[in-house]
Design an enzyme around this catalytic site. Sequence first.
Site, short mmCIF file in Angstrom:
data_model
loop_
_atom_site.label_atom_id
_atom_site.label_comp_id
_atom_site.label_asym_id
_atom_site.label_seq_id
_atom_site.Cartn_x
_atom_site.Cartn_y
_atom_site.Cartn_z
CG LEU A 96 37.86 79.71 -5.88
CD1 LEU A 96 36.80 81.11 -6.00
CD2 LEU A 96 38.71 79.72 -7.08
N GLY A 97 40.03 79.13 -2.24
CA GLY A 97 40.72 79.44 -1.02
C GLY A 97 40.10 79.30 0.22
N GLY A 122 39.60 81.26 4.14
CA GLY A 122 39.71 82.33 5.04
C GLY A 122 39.46 82.05 6.49
CB THR A 123 39.08 84.28 9.32
OG1 THR A 123 40.35 85.15 8.93
CG2 THR A 123 39.07 84.05 10.57
CG PHE A 124 34.75 84.43 8.94
CD1 PHE A 124 35.41 84.26 10.40
CD2 PHE A 124 34.42 85.73 8.60
CE1 PHE A 124 35.30 85.15 11.17
CE2 PHE A 124 34.64 86.57 9.42
CZ PHE A 124 35.26 86.49 10.63
N GLY A 125 35.97 80.43 6.64
CA GLY A 125 35.31 79.23 5.83
C GLY A 125 35.89 79.00 4.63
CB VAL A 154 36.39 81.33 -1.13
CG1 VAL A 154 35.86 82.04 -2.48
CG2 VAL A 154 36.11 82.24 0.01
CE LYS A 194 34.41 85.59 2.86
NZ LYS A 194 34.90 86.83 2.80
CG ASP A 247 40.86 94.00 6.84
OD1 ASP A 247 42.21 94.46 7.25
OD2 ASP A 247 40.79 92.94 7.12
N1 LIG Z 1 35.09 87.09 -5.29
C1 LIG Z 1 36.27 86.04 -5.34
N2 LIG Z 1 36.72 85.59 -6.26
C2 LIG Z 1 37.79 84.76 -6.39
N3 LIG Z 1 38.57 84.60 -5.15
C3 LIG Z 1 38.01 84.88 -4.15
C4 LIG Z 1 36.97 86.00 -3.91
N4 LIG Z 1 36.70 86.01 -2.65
C5 LIG Z 1 37.66 85.27 -2.06
N5 LIG Z 1 38.41 84.76 -2.79
C6 LIG Z 1 39.81 83.99 -2.61
O1 LIG Z 1 39.38 83.19 -1.37
C7 LIG Z 1 40.32 83.01 -0.53
C8 LIG Z 1 39.69 83.11 0.89
O2 LIG Z 1 38.97 84.25 0.70
P1 LIG Z 1 38.21 84.84 2.00
O3 LIG Z 1 37.76 86.24 2.01
O4 LIG Z 1 37.40 84.08 2.59
O5 LIG Z 1 39.42 85.18 3.08
P2 LIG Z 1 40.60 85.95 3.36
O6 LIG Z 1 40.31 87.40 2.67
O7 LIG Z 1 41.84 85.21 2.48
O8 LIG Z 1 40.99 85.82 4.79
P3 LIG Z 1 40.14 86.79 5.80
O9 LIG Z 1 38.71 86.68 5.60
O10 LIG Z 1 40.61 85.97 7.00
O11 LIG Z 1 40.45 88.02 5.82
C9 LIG Z 1 41.35 84.23 -0.83
O12 LIG Z 1 42.48 83.45 -1.34
C10 LIG Z 1 40.87 84.86 -2.02
O13 LIG Z 1 41.65 85.23 -2.88
#
Ligand SMILES: Nc1ncnc2c1ncn2[C@@H]1O[C@H](COP(=O)(O)OP(=O)(O)OP(=O)(O)O)[C@@H](O)[C@H]1O
Length: 620
Positions: free
Chosen positions: A223-224, A226-229, A231, A246, A342
Site C-alpha cells: 500500500l505504501g 513509511g519511514t519505518f517500513g 504497509v 504495517k 503529528d
Molecule cells: N490503515 C491504513 N490503511 C490504508 N493505507 C494505509 C494505512 N496505514 C498506512 N497506509 C498507507 O501506507 C503508506 C505508509 O504509511 P505509514 O504510516 O507507514 O507512513 P507515512 O505516514 O506515510 O509516513 P511516516 O510514517 O514517515 O509519517 C501511506 O501511504 C498510507 O497511506
Amino acid sequence: MTWFGKKSSKNKIESREKTKEKAKSFEEVRKGKDCGGFLRFDSDGGDKNGRLHPLPLPLTSSDRSLAVVSGYNSASSSGSSGSSDDPLDFSQFGLHNRGQNDGRFNSGSRSPVLGSRGATASTSPIHPRFSGANLEPVTGNECRFSPRSRSPGPGSRVHTARFCGTNLESPSGKQDDGRSTCHPLPLPPSSPTSPSSSHSMRSIGLNESTNSTPSKWKKGKLLGRGTFGHVYLGFNSESGQMCAIKEVRLVLDDQNSRECLKQLNQEISLLSQLSHPNIVQYYGSELGEETLSVYLEYVSGGSIHKLLQEYGAFGEPVIQNYTWQILSGLAYLHGRHTVHRDIKGANILVDPNGEVKLADFGMAKHIASSSSMLSFKGSPYWMAPEVVMSTNGYSSAVDIWSLGCTILEMATSKPPWSQFEGVAAIFKIGNSKDIPEIPNHLSNEAKSFIRLCLQRDPSARPTALQLLDHPFVRDQTTTRAANISITRDAFPFTFDGSHTPTSLELNTHRKSFTSCDVDYMAMPNITVSRAVKTSRDSSRMITSLPVSPCSSPLRQYEPAYKSCFISPPHPTFAFAAQSGYNVNDFSLCPVRRNTYLTIEPREVPMFRNPTPGGSPRRLL
Ligand SMILES: Nc1ncnc2c1ncn2[C@@H]1O[C@H](COP(=O)(O)OP(=O)(O)OP(=O)(O)O)[C@@H](O)[C@H]1O
C-alpha cells in the site's frame, strides 16, 4: 487452500526446531547478548525475569480513567525521552505472558478472572492488559493475544503472534522457499488453550501449546512505504476482512532501528487502547524473526494528502465535514490525555464513505497527569509555535494548531508556510508573530475557525470539544450521533464523574457553552477566549517554571515565556470535590491540562531538509 495447509509435517518439525532456536536467540536478546547491549527487559515495562507485560483491555467506561493512566504510562515511558540511547522494552511490543502481573494494573478495574488465568485459561473478551495474562499458548511457534474490542471480523476477538519469518519484500507473503508467511489469526473468545510448554519458550515468558490454530491473515499488495517500513494490504480468508499490515524490519544492532522500534512500540501501545470511528483501529501485532507487523484497520481511500495531490483543493463543505470528524477523533484522544503531535493531511486517512481516520500514532504521546511534553517532534509546517520554541512544554493545544494548518492544507492543497524552505518555515513559525495566510475564498466561519486554531498562545486555543460547537462544523451530521456517544464515553468526568450524561444533558451542556455570548463570526478570538478563560481563571495556579534554555534551535532568538498556566486539575479530581453537576460551570469543559510542573528530558532536534508532508522522524 490456505498457506498452512501446504505445510508438510517435516516442515512442522522444522518449524518447531526453529522455534526453539528462535526462543534461544530471543532469550539471548532478552539478556542483552549480541545486541550491542541496548536491549534490556529490566525497565518498568517488564519484571526482573524478563517476563513480558500485557496488552490493554478494551475499556469500559468505568475502567477508562484508570486504563488511560496505567496503560499510557508504558507508552509514555517508552517514548518519553526520545533518546535513541534508551533501552528498548520489548515487552511493549505486545508479546505478553499470561499470568504475569506487573503491578501496574492492580486496581479495582481488574477483572475477577484476571491474574488468576494461567496458561490453560480460555481466552475471554477481556483485554489482557488488565488481565495480566496476555500471551496464550497456541502452538510451538505462535502465541495468541487476547482480544480487542473491535476485532477484524466475526469470531476474531483474539489475535495471534507467532515467531516465524516473514518476507518483507514479498507482497504475496511467500517466503523464499515458497511457503507463506505466518500471520496472526483472530480467534473466537472462548478458544481453549493447551498448557503444554517448552522450556525454551517458558524461559522467555512464552508458553508453547499443542493447540494449533493457523493464521488466516495473508499479506497482499504494497500500500505504501513509511519511514519505518512498508504497509501491505492484509486479507483474512476466514472473515473476508481486510486490514493494513504495517511491517517493520527488525535490525537490532542498528541505531535507527532502535528508534524505529521505539516509535512503533509507542504507536502500538497507544493504538491498542483506542477505539473511535475517527481513529484507525488497531487489530493486533506480531513479532516475527525479522519483522514486527502491526495489523490495522484498512482505510482504502488513502490520505487527505494523497487526495489533495490527486484531486486538488477541497471545497468548503468537504473541509467542514472532514474537520468535524478530525475534531471528533481529537476530542476523544485528548480526553484520554493523549496528544497526536503529528496531525497533517498525510496522517489522516479517508475511507470510501468519506469517514476520516486519524492515523500514524508514532508521534503520539500520553500526557502524564503532572507533566507536559517538552520533546520536539512533529512535522515542521504543521508545527505549533510552542513546539518549535520548545520552551515551556506543550499540550493537546499543539494538535489544535496543526488542525488549523491541516484545514489550510485542505483548502489550498499546500501546507501552510509552504512558500518557505523547511528551516525558514520553522523560524517563521517560532520567531514571528505571523500566522499562515488564510485564503480569501473561505467563508467567514471557516476563517474564524482557523484563526481560533492558529492562536500563538496555546492557552487561548479552544479545545477540540469546544471547537465541535463552532458554527463552521456544528451542523455536520455525519455519524454525529455515534460520535457523540463515543466522545461522551471518553468524557464521563466531563459531567460529574458519577454518571454518563444523557444526550439531553449533552445538549444542555452544549447550549450553555454556546449561550455564553459566543459570537464566533464577530469576535471569534475574544468570545471563545472568554469561555475558555472562565475555566482557566478558576484554576490558574503557578505562573512560571524553569526550562532548559537549550532545547530549541529558535530558543536563542526569542525570550522564553515568562509565565504559563496550570490548567484546572484533572476533572476526575475536580469533580470529586463537587457536589453535583452544573452545566453552567465551564470548568466542566475538559480544558487542556497544561501542567507544566515536571520537566522531562529534552529532545534536541536536528533538522535536516524538512519537506512538506515529510515525517519529522526523517528529520531527527
Ligand atoms: N490503515 C491504513 N490503511 C490504508 N493505507 C494505509 C494505512 N496505514 C498506512 N497506509 C498507507 O501506507 C503508506 C505508509 O504509511 P505509514 O504510516 O507507514 O507512513 P507515512 O505516514 O506515510 O509516513 P511516516 O510514517 O514517515 O509519517 C501511506 O501511504 C498510507 O497511506
